[in-house]
Every structure is written in structure tokens, then in C-alpha cells.
Design a protein around this motif. Structure first.
Motif, mmCIF file in Angstrom:
data_model
loop_
_atom_site.group_PDB
_atom_site.id
_atom_site.type_symbol
_atom_site.label_atom_id
_atom_site.label_comp_id
_atom_site.label_asym_id
_atom_site.label_seq_id
_atom_site.Cartn_x
_atom_site.Cartn_y
_atom_site.Cartn_z
ATOM 1 N N GLY A 1 0.818 -1.388 -0.149
ATOM 2 C CA GLY A 1 0.085 0.046 0.125
ATOM 3 C C GLY A 1 0.739 1.335 0.086
ATOM 4 N N PHE A 2 0.232 2.249 0.575
ATOM 5 C CA PHE A 2 0.642 3.464 0.194
ATOM 6 C C PHE A 2 2.094 4.034 1.025
ATOM 7 C CE2 PHE A 2 -2.183 4.524 3.711
ATOM 8 C CZ PHE A 2 -1.619 5.657 4.488
ATOM 9 N N GLU A 3 2.287 3.411 1.868
ATOM 10 C CA GLU A 3 3.423 3.650 2.911
ATOM 11 C C GLU A 3 4.758 2.846 2.192
ATOM 12 O OE1 GLU A 3 3.422 4.645 7.112
ATOM 13 O OE2 GLU A 3 1.116 4.176 6.943
ATOM 14 N N ALA A 4 4.730 2.336 1.122
ATOM 15 C CA ALA A 4 5.847 1.670 0.577
ATOM 16 C C ALA A 4 7.121 2.499 0.637
ATOM 17 C CB ALA A 4 5.553 1.206 -0.716
ATOM 18 N N ARG A 5 8.063 1.668 0.633
ATOM 19 C CA ARG A 5 9.559 2.388 0.454
ATOM 20 C C ARG A 5 10.107 1.639 -0.675
ATOM 21 N NH1 ARG A 5 13.076 1.017 5.703
ATOM 22 N NH2 ARG A 5 11.866 -0.795 5.746
ATOM 23 N N GLY A 6 11.331 2.528 -1.130
ATOM 24 C CA GLY A 6 12.153 1.929 -2.060
ATOM 25 C C GLY A 6 12.960 0.781 -1.807
ATOM 26 N N HIS A 7 13.557 0.427 -2.663
ATOM 27 C CA HIS A 7 14.399 -1.174 -2.377
ATOM 28 C C HIS A 7 15.857 -0.707 -2.064
ATOM 29 C CE1 HIS A 7 11.256 -2.693 -5.712
ATOM 30 N NE2 HIS A 7 10.786 -3.061 -4.248
ATOM 31 N N GLY A 8 16.603 -1.532 -1.388
ATOM 32 C CA GLY A 8 17.879 -1.553 -1.120
ATOM 33 C C GLY A 8 18.169 -0.727 0.574
ATOM 34 N N PRO B 1 6.083 5.935 -2.335
ATOM 35 C CA PRO B 1 4.892 5.028 -2.418
ATOM 36 C C PRO B 1 4.519 4.550 -3.637
ATOM 37 C CG PRO B 1 4.521 7.378 -2.331
ATOM 38 C CD PRO B 1 5.840 7.235 -2.204
ATOM 39 N N ALA B 2 4.892 4.811 -4.806
ATOM 40 C CA ALA B 2 4.815 4.266 -5.957
ATOM 41 C C ALA B 2 5.677 2.787 -6.454
ATOM 42 C CB ALA B 2 4.772 5.071 -7.241
ATOM 43 N N THR B 3 6.671 2.741 -5.407
ATOM 44 C CA THR B 3 7.726 1.550 -5.783
ATOM 45 C C THR B 3 7.039 0.206 -5.850
ATOM 46 O OG1 THR B 3 9.083 2.671 -4.251
ATOM 47 C CG2 THR B 3 9.829 0.378 -4.841
ATOM 48 N N VAL B 4 6.145 -0.196 -4.963
ATOM 49 C CA VAL B 4 5.445 -1.493 -5.271
ATOM 50 C C VAL B 4 4.806 -1.783 -6.524
ATOM 51 C CG1 VAL B 4 3.948 -3.286 -4.147
ATOM 52 C CG2 VAL B 4 5.603 -1.967 -2.936
#
Length: 403
Positions: A272-279, A286-289
Motif C-alpha cells: 500500500g501507500f506507505e511503501a519504501r524503495g528497495h535497497g 509510495p509508487a515503488t511496489v
């Protein structure tokens, strides 16, 4: 009058046990109640003595201050309870029945309900289609992290368990029917999971683990779960999932190491909207996933998106994110002919079938999500531990039904 205690949101990072009124068959004014709903008569409702009520990741969004939830909003939309009073308009549900409560409130009368779209009922929330207990902007129906709770349209909404003793023996599993099990199942179904599928689930929280469990139940050949939390990834491995550690980078290369190709048939967003980037040390993005799922899902595939996205996020990383406007690579999705399914899970579409799978030992959802019963008084501690990343599904036990 019987007393009633409840868990309420106080301010960002803080919940508290408060005294609230015992429910009546009328929606009263209070924190978060839509003015158009005040005084609404509920002769079709029942009052439940709460058997189990779960802490959900969606609650955490409010508790972190990432919504416009008002102080003293009573929380809790994952409810299982025993009927102690019935309204004059209730015909089939009886006192003593133990029932699961779908988190989305629906009337059973509107066009959407009749089309099984119970997550977007037209009659229970004056602001917009769709409603839920104890949730901001959802009409103001009082939450169920309490000793007692009112459930409207009871003959329609409640899923009665066929045998009370059997239900209490499996109550931790059955407690997952109010939300996360159907929600995870909905994510897997709408992603197109079937026999022999390869599946990637983004997020190893309770909904992600429920989606992974559902993918196995639907016959997937390989289920891969991605997260940055080592304990949650270990929980996914405990019931046969492959896992990838997103603190080491994006999913494609790690998926290729498992499958031999950098893509899967089906993708599920359980973040959902509290996504984090990778690494390592990735920041909120928020759009990473959604963008990564479009990259790694095979052309012609589908994305199930049970992860929550909102139209108002005071803590958003930029002005667009604060309005729920994310920078999506929609061209990638279009070029690959990907399908997307978003929104609340229509719980009633799945909960009876999943109940039968639980009662007849086809699935162990409580074990897979590491369900743990705690007292109502320990709710603040449960919220804090869950927010810190505990690989646990906390189930509140307000009235002593759970061993």
C-alpha cells in the motif's frame, strides 16, 4: 447498564483504552461520525459481545497519523463476536450465535450489494461508496476493539458459524475471516493465481502472508514473498514460501535466481501507500511496489492490489502523495497488457468458502500469520510492537473467550 471499554486513537503514535457507551440500535454522534448518519435507526442490527478483534495494518496507518482520523476514534474493523441482543428487524440471526463480521459494512439492498460488490455499498456511508467499522471517512460506524459492538444489517452481514463448540476450538483461525484472509485471497484471485502459477507477493505483513497462504490454497507452484523484515520473511518461509530480501535490491534479479526468469505470472501488492524503495536504508517511495510489480509480472498477467491507498495522507512525501497521486509507470502496464484490481475486498464473496476450508482442516491461517491473543488492556503494547515490525498478528481478547 453494561460497561464498555474500547481502544481509541488519541494522537499520532498513541492509542488508549477508554470508556464508551454500550451500543444501542441507533448511530449516535461521536468522533468521526458523519453528521448525516447521526440518529440513524438500526432495527436491523445486533449487538455483539466481542470474541476476538484484531489489530490491522490499516489501523496502523491511522495511528501513525497518516490519515485525517480524529482523536478518540474507536478503532477495529476485524471483528468476531457472540450475539447478545437482536434488533426488532432481525429475523434469522439469534442470541447466542457466534459470527464473523465482514469488515466492510453493506446494506444488502443497493445495486452494488446485489452484484456482490459489498466493498462499495451505496447506502452506509454518506460521503462515498464503501464503509467499515472504526475507520476514518467511512461513515462513523463505531469500531469493534471493544467489549461490545453494534453490527447493522445483521441478517445480511453476519457469517454464522455452524457449530459453536467447533468454532471456539478454531477461533484464532476463524478470526481471520473478518478481513485479512479474504483480503489476501482476493489479492491472489484477482492476480489470476491458479494451479501451477508462479506468484510474487510484495509485503510479508499479515495480509501478505494471507495472500501467500491463499496462493498455495489456489494451487500455485511457487509463491515468492518480498520484504525487508527478516522475521516476517522467516514467517513466510515457515509455510513453504520462497523469500527475497528487498533491502538487498529490487525483486527482478532475486526472482530470476529462484525461477530462472526475472518474472512471475501473478503479482500481489500487500503493502500500500506507505511503501519504501528497495535497497539498504531505502526511503519512502509510495509508487515503488506498483511500478516494480508491473516490471516483474509477465505480459498479459494481472496485479491484485489489496494494499491500501488513500486520497488524503497528511504525511505524504510530497504534495502529490498527500492527495494519493502517485507517479506510476502506467505505460509499462499498458504495453504489457496487465490487468489491475484495486479497492476493498468484498469479504462476503469469499468468507463462507474460507470458513469451510478452516473448519475442515484445509488451511492453518492463524499459524501462517503467527496469530497471538492479547488482552484489551495490552492493545497499546500490541500496536507498538506491530508498528516496530513484529512478525505477529495481534488478536485482542476483550471478554476472555480466547485461551
Amino acid at each position: 447498564m453494561t460497561g464498555n471499554k474500547a481502544v481509541a486513537y488519541k494522537e499520532p503514535g498513541k492509542v488508549e483504552l477508554i470508556d464508551i457507551d454500550y451500543p444501542t440500535f441507533e448511530l449516535k454522534d461521536g468522533p468521526g461520525v458523519n453528521p448525516a448518519n447521526v440518529g440513524r435507526a438500526v432495527p436491523h442490527g445486533v449487538i455483539l459481545k466481542t470474541v476476538a478483534t484484531n489489530i490491522c495494518g490499516s489501523d496502523q496507518h491511522m495511528v501513525r497519523g497518516r490519515t485525517t482520523a480524529p482523536s478518540n476514534l474507536v478503532l477495529g474493523h476485524e471483528i468476531t463476536g457472540e450475539v447478545v441482543e437482536v434488533g426488532p428487524g432481525v429475523e434469522f440471526i439469534k442470541v447466542g450465535d457466534i459470527c464473523s463480521v465482514p469488515f466492510n459494512i453493506s446494506c444488502g439492498r443497493c445495486r452494488n450489494c446485489k452484484e456482490r460488490k459489498t466493498g462499495i455499498c451505496l447506502n452506509v456511508n454518506p460521503d462515498r461508496p464503501g464503509s467499515a467499522y472504526g475507520y476514518v471517512d467511512m461513515g462513523g460506524w463505531v469500531g469493534g476493539q471493544a467489549n461490545y459492538v453494534l453490527v447493522p444489517y445483521a441478517d445480511w452481514n453476519l457469517l454464522k458459524f455452524p457449530d459453536k463448540d467447533q468454532a471456539l476450538e478454531k477461533i484464532l483461525d476463524l478470526a481471520m475471516l473478518s478481513d485479512i484472509f479474504p483480503t489476501g485471497f482476493h489479492g491472489a484471485v484477482t492476480a489470476g493465481v491458479g494451479v501451477g502459477s508462479t506468484v510474487y507477493v510484495a509485503g510479508a505483513g499479515p495480509v501478505g502472508l494471507a495472500a501467500a497462504t491463499s496462493a498455495h490454497l489456489l494451487g500455485a507452484a511457487v509463491v515468492i514473498v518480498g520484504d525487508m523484515n527478516a522475521d516476517r520473511l522467516a514467517q513466510a518461509r515457515s509455510f513453504g514460501c520462497e523469500t527475497i530480501d528487498l533491502s538487498k535490491g529490487g525483486p527482478a534479479e532475486q526472482i530470476e535466481q529462484i525461477l530462472g526468469v526475472p518474472e512471475v505470472d501473478c503479482g500481489v501488492d500487500a503493502v500500500g501507500f506507505e511503501a519504501r524503495g528497495h535497497g539498504h536504508d531505502a526511503k519512502e517511495a509510495p509508487a515503488t511496489v506498483l511500478n516494480s510489480l508491473m516490471e516483474i509480472t509477465a505480459a498479459g498477467g494481472a496485479l491484485g492490489i489489496p494494499g491500501l491507498y488513500v486520497t488524503g495522507d497528511p504525511g505524504g512525501v510530497d504534495e502529490s502523495a498527500k492527495k494519493g497521486a502517485l507517479s506510476l509507470s502506467l505505460g509499462t502496464g499498458w504495453a504489457k497488457s496487465l490487468s489491475f484490481t484495486t479497492g476493498q475486498c468484498p469479504v462476503m464473496k469469499y468468507n463462507r468458502q474460507l470458513m469451510m476450508a478452516i473448519l475442515h482442516d484445509k488451511v492453518s491461517i492463524a499459524k501462517n500469520v503467527n496469530a497471538k491473543a492479547i488482552s484489551l488492556e495490552d492493545a497499546p503494547k500490541g500496536y507498538a510492537e506491530f508498528d516496530a515490525g513484529a512478525a505477529t498478528k495481534y488478536v485482542l481478547n476483550p471478554n476472555g473467550y480466547l485461551s
